[in-house]
Design an enzyme around this catalytic site. Structure first.
Site, PDB file in Angstrom:
ATOM      1  NE  ARG A   1       2.122  -5.270  11.152  1.00 33.79           N
ATOM      2  CZ  ARG A   1       3.153  -5.037  10.333  1.00 33.79           C
ATOM      3  NH1 ARG A   1       4.344  -5.560  10.580  1.00 33.79           N
ATOM      4  NH2 ARG A   1       2.983  -4.277   9.274  1.00 33.79           N
ATOM      5  NE  ARG A  27       7.688  -2.527   6.292  1.00 35.83           N
ATOM      6  CZ  ARG A  27       6.381  -2.426   6.471  1.00 35.83           C
ATOM      7  NH1 ARG A  27       5.625  -1.860   5.528  1.00 35.83           N
ATOM      8  NH2 ARG A  27       5.832  -2.877   7.565  1.00 35.83           N
ATOM      9  CE  LYS A  80      -2.060  -1.130   3.875  1.00 37.11           C
ATOM     10  NZ  LYS A  80      -1.343  -2.382   4.189  1.00 37.11           N
ATOM     11  NE  ARG A  90       6.061  -0.497  10.084  1.00 30.87           N
ATOM     12  CZ  ARG A  90       4.910  -0.499   9.413  1.00 30.87           C
ATOM     13  NH1 ARG A  90       4.821   0.171   8.264  1.00 30.87           N
ATOM     14  NH2 ARG A  90       3.866  -1.149   9.852  1.00 30.87           N
ATOM     15  NE  ARG A 133      -4.575  -1.763  10.286  1.00 26.18           N
ATOM     16  CZ  ARG A 133      -3.562  -1.222   9.623  1.00 26.18           C
ATOM     17  NH1 ARG A 133      -3.703  -0.157   8.901  1.00 26.18           N
ATOM     18  NH2 ARG A 133      -2.401  -1.787   9.698  1.00 26.18           N
TER      19      ARG A 133
HETATM   20  P1  AP5 Z   1       4.823  -1.587   1.889  1.00 28.28           P
HETATM   21  O1  AP5 Z   1       4.495  -0.745   0.710  1.00 28.28           O
HETATM   22  O2  AP5 Z   1       5.550  -0.962   3.026  1.00 28.28           O
HETATM   23  O3  AP5 Z   1       3.510  -2.347   2.426  1.00 28.28           O
HETATM   24  P2  AP5 Z   1       2.231  -1.786   3.193  1.00 28.28           P
HETATM   25  O4  AP5 Z   1       1.049  -2.430   2.553  1.00 28.28           O
HETATM   26  O5  AP5 Z   1       2.262  -0.304   3.265  1.00 28.28           O
HETATM   27  O6  AP5 Z   1       2.469  -2.487   4.601  1.00 28.28           O
HETATM   28  P3  AP5 Z   1       2.420  -1.930   6.092  1.00 28.28           P
HETATM   29  O7  AP5 Z   1       3.142  -2.949   6.950  1.00 28.28           O
HETATM   30  O8  AP5 Z   1       2.878  -0.521   6.164  1.00 28.28           O
HETATM   31  O9  AP5 Z   1       0.920  -2.030   6.386  1.00 28.28           O
HETATM   32  P4  AP5 Z   1       0.259  -2.100   7.735  1.00 28.28           P
HETATM   33  O10 AP5 Z   1      -1.134  -1.996   7.267  1.00 28.28           O
HETATM   34  O11 AP5 Z   1       0.563  -3.259   8.599  1.00 28.28           O
HETATM   35  O12 AP5 Z   1       0.926  -0.910   8.566  1.00 28.28           O
HETATM   36  P5  AP5 Z   1       0.427   0.534   8.922  1.00 28.28           P
HETATM   37  O13 AP5 Z   1       1.588   1.434   8.831  1.00 28.28           O
HETATM   38  O14 AP5 Z   1      -0.812   0.865   8.192  1.00 28.28           O
HETATM   39  O15 AP5 Z   1       5.650  -2.851   1.348  1.00 28.28           O
HETATM   40  C1  AP5 Z   1       6.122  -3.869   2.214  1.00 28.28           C
HETATM   41  C2  AP5 Z   1       7.492  -4.386   1.739  1.00 28.28           C
HETATM   42  O16 AP5 Z   1       7.331  -5.058   0.493  1.00 28.28           O
HETATM   43  C3  AP5 Z   1       8.519  -3.285   1.485  1.00 28.28           C
HETATM   44  O17 AP5 Z   1       9.781  -3.745   1.869  1.00 28.28           O
HETATM   45  C4  AP5 Z   1       8.471  -3.066  -0.035  1.00 28.28           C
HETATM   46  O18 AP5 Z   1       9.696  -2.586  -0.562  1.00 28.28           O
HETATM   47  C5  AP5 Z   1       8.133  -4.467  -0.516  1.00 28.28           C
HETATM   48  N1  AP5 Z   1       7.345  -4.461  -1.753  1.00 28.28           N
HETATM   49  C6  AP5 Z   1       6.331  -3.622  -2.084  1.00 28.28           C
HETATM   50  N2  AP5 Z   1       5.816  -3.946  -3.288  1.00 28.28           N
HETATM   51  C7  AP5 Z   1       6.490  -5.047  -3.714  1.00 28.28           C
HETATM   52  C8  AP5 Z   1       6.417  -5.860  -4.879  1.00 28.28           C
HETATM   53  N3  AP5 Z   1       5.542  -5.632  -5.872  1.00 28.28           N
HETATM   54  N4  AP5 Z   1       7.280  -6.900  -4.982  1.00 28.28           N
HETATM   55  C9  AP5 Z   1       8.184  -7.165  -3.983  1.00 28.28           C
HETATM   56  N5  AP5 Z   1       8.304  -6.420  -2.859  1.00 28.28           N
HETATM   57  C10 AP5 Z   1       7.472  -5.368  -2.722  1.00 28.28           C
HETATM   58  O19 AP5 Z   1      -0.007   0.342  10.455  1.00 28.28           O
HETATM   59  C11 AP5 Z   1       0.936   0.116  11.477  1.00 28.28           C
HETATM   60  C12 AP5 Z   1       0.237   0.004  12.822  1.00 28.28           C
HETATM   61  O20 AP5 Z   1      -0.431   1.249  13.124  1.00 28.28           O
HETATM   62  C13 AP5 Z   1      -0.896  -1.049  12.899  1.00 28.28           C
HETATM   63  O21 AP5 Z   1      -0.371  -2.322  13.204  1.00 28.28           O
HETATM   64  C14 AP5 Z   1      -1.763  -0.474  14.018  1.00 28.28           C
HETATM   65  O22 AP5 Z   1      -1.195  -0.692  15.267  1.00 28.28           O
HETATM   66  C15 AP5 Z   1      -1.707   1.022  13.742  1.00 28.28           C
HETATM   67  N6  AP5 Z   1      -2.768   1.479  12.828  1.00 28.28           N
HETATM   68  C16 AP5 Z   1      -2.587   2.106  11.609  1.00 28.28           C
HETATM   69  N7  AP5 Z   1      -3.756   2.400  11.030  1.00 28.28           N
HETATM   70  C17 AP5 Z   1      -4.721   1.934  11.888  1.00 28.28           C
HETATM   71  C18 AP5 Z   1      -6.129   1.923  11.824  1.00 28.28           C
HETATM   72  N8  AP5 Z   1      -6.790   2.456  10.758  1.00 28.28           N
HETATM   73  N9  AP5 Z   1      -6.790   1.364  12.856  1.00 28.28           N
HETATM   74  C19 AP5 Z   1      -6.152   0.830  13.938  1.00 28.28           C
HETATM   75  N10 AP5 Z   1      -4.783   0.820  14.053  1.00 28.28           N
HETATM   76  C20 AP5 Z   1      -4.088   1.371  13.026  1.00 28.28           C
HETATM   77 ZN    ZN Z   2       2.512   1.075   4.882  1.00 24.44          ZN
END
Ligand code: AP5
Ligand code: ZN
Length: 215
Positions: free
Chosen positions: A167, A123, A13, A156, A88
């Site tokens: 997760r 990552r 994402k 992270r 979410r």
């Molecule tokens: P990346 O683009 O970083 O993936 P992402 O989908 O953004 O993954 P996140 O881990 O950031 O999502 P998340 O939903 O767990 O975390 P968030 O920050 O929202 O890509 C991942 C890896 O893959 C990278 O190394 C990249 O280079 C690689 N990659 C990408 N595309 C690729 C491809 N095509 N091929 C190969 N490799 C590739 O949330 C974090 C925390 O915040 C949550 O756990 C929770 O505690 C809290 N939180 C955030 N939002 C909420 C909410 N709405 N409600 C409740 N808690 C929340």
């Molecule tokens: Zn992200």
């Protein structure tokens, strides 16, 4: 244009959000990035959410909804936005609807769990900008350093294998129900347009598929 990027942790994402927001001139609203910035700044919000984030749990709906409500009042959202990591849970999606926020597109990026574990264990991120790399799939030009600023990349706190599995389990139980929620809404009301794309392939290929879904 108002878009939700839906997908498991590590689906890509954040990686795709960068290209889409640039192309359409809309802000990226990543609740994860906003919360990590609060933790880094040591603000009251940051202190409140740090432990639950580090352990891979979800922050409460109340906190998230208040954060989003405040963010949507800012002038840059007038042209639209891209949500990354929000909503979410069903209550978060309901709150968005109750606030009268109309969405144009929901794009789901689908990636299976084993690939997610590979992606998240490799990552590396640049905390200042949110730029994302992978040690093998998307390495920076100089090992361990951000391409633009030259500053150090970090892993992270929630990217440890055990936390990644937790997760993923939370994603399947709490977030995946949004797939049905938005598909039904789309069928009943004609909007938002719902698209599901396979998230495995090169970053460029996926960007192409996301842009196609948005056109
Ligand atoms: P990346 O683009 O970083 O993936 P992402 O989908 O953004 O993954 P996140 O881990 O950031 O999502 P998340 O939903 O767990 O975390 P968030 O920050 O929202 O890509 C991942 C890896 O893959 C990278 O190394 C990249 O280079 C690689 N990659 C990408 N595309 C690729 C491809 N095509 N091929 C190969 N490799 C590739 O949330 C974090 C925390 O915040 C949550 O756990 C929770 O505690 C809290 N939180 C955030 N939002 C909420 C909410 N709405 N409600 C409740 N808690 C929340
Ligand atoms: Zn992200």
């Amino acid at each position: 244009m108002r878009v939700i990027l839906l997908g498991a942790p590590g689906a890509g994402k954040g990686t795709q959000a960068r290209f889409i927001t640039e192309k359409f001139g809309i802000p990226q609203i990543s609740t994860g990035d906003m919360l990590r910035a609060a933790v880094k700044a040591g603000s009251p919000l940051g202190l409140q959410v740090k432990d639950v984030m580090d352990s891979g749990g979800l922050v409460s709906d109340e906190i998230i909804i208040a954060l989003i409500q405040e963010r949507l009042t800012q002038p840059d959202c007038a042209v639209g936005f891209l949500f990354d990591g929000f909503p979410r849970t069903i209550p978060q999606a309901e709150a968005l609807r109750a606030a009268g926020v109309k969405l144009d597109h929901v794009v789901e990026i689908a990636v299976d769990d084993e690939e997610i574990v590979n992606r998240l264990s490799g990552r590396r991120v640049h905390p200042g900008s949110g730029r994302v790399y992978h040690t093998l799939y998307n390495p920076p030009q100089a090992e361990g350093l951000d391409d633009v600023s030259g500053e150090a990349l970090v892993q992270r706190e929630d990217d440890k294998e055990e936390t990644i599995r937790k997760r993923l389990a939370i994603y399947h139980s709490q977030t995946q129900p949004l797939v049905d929620f938005y598909q039904q809404l789309s069928a009943a009301e004609g909007s938002p347009k719902y698209s599901r794309i396979e998230g495995v392939g090169s970053v460029d290929d996926i960007t192409g598929k996301v842009l196609e879904a948005l056109n």
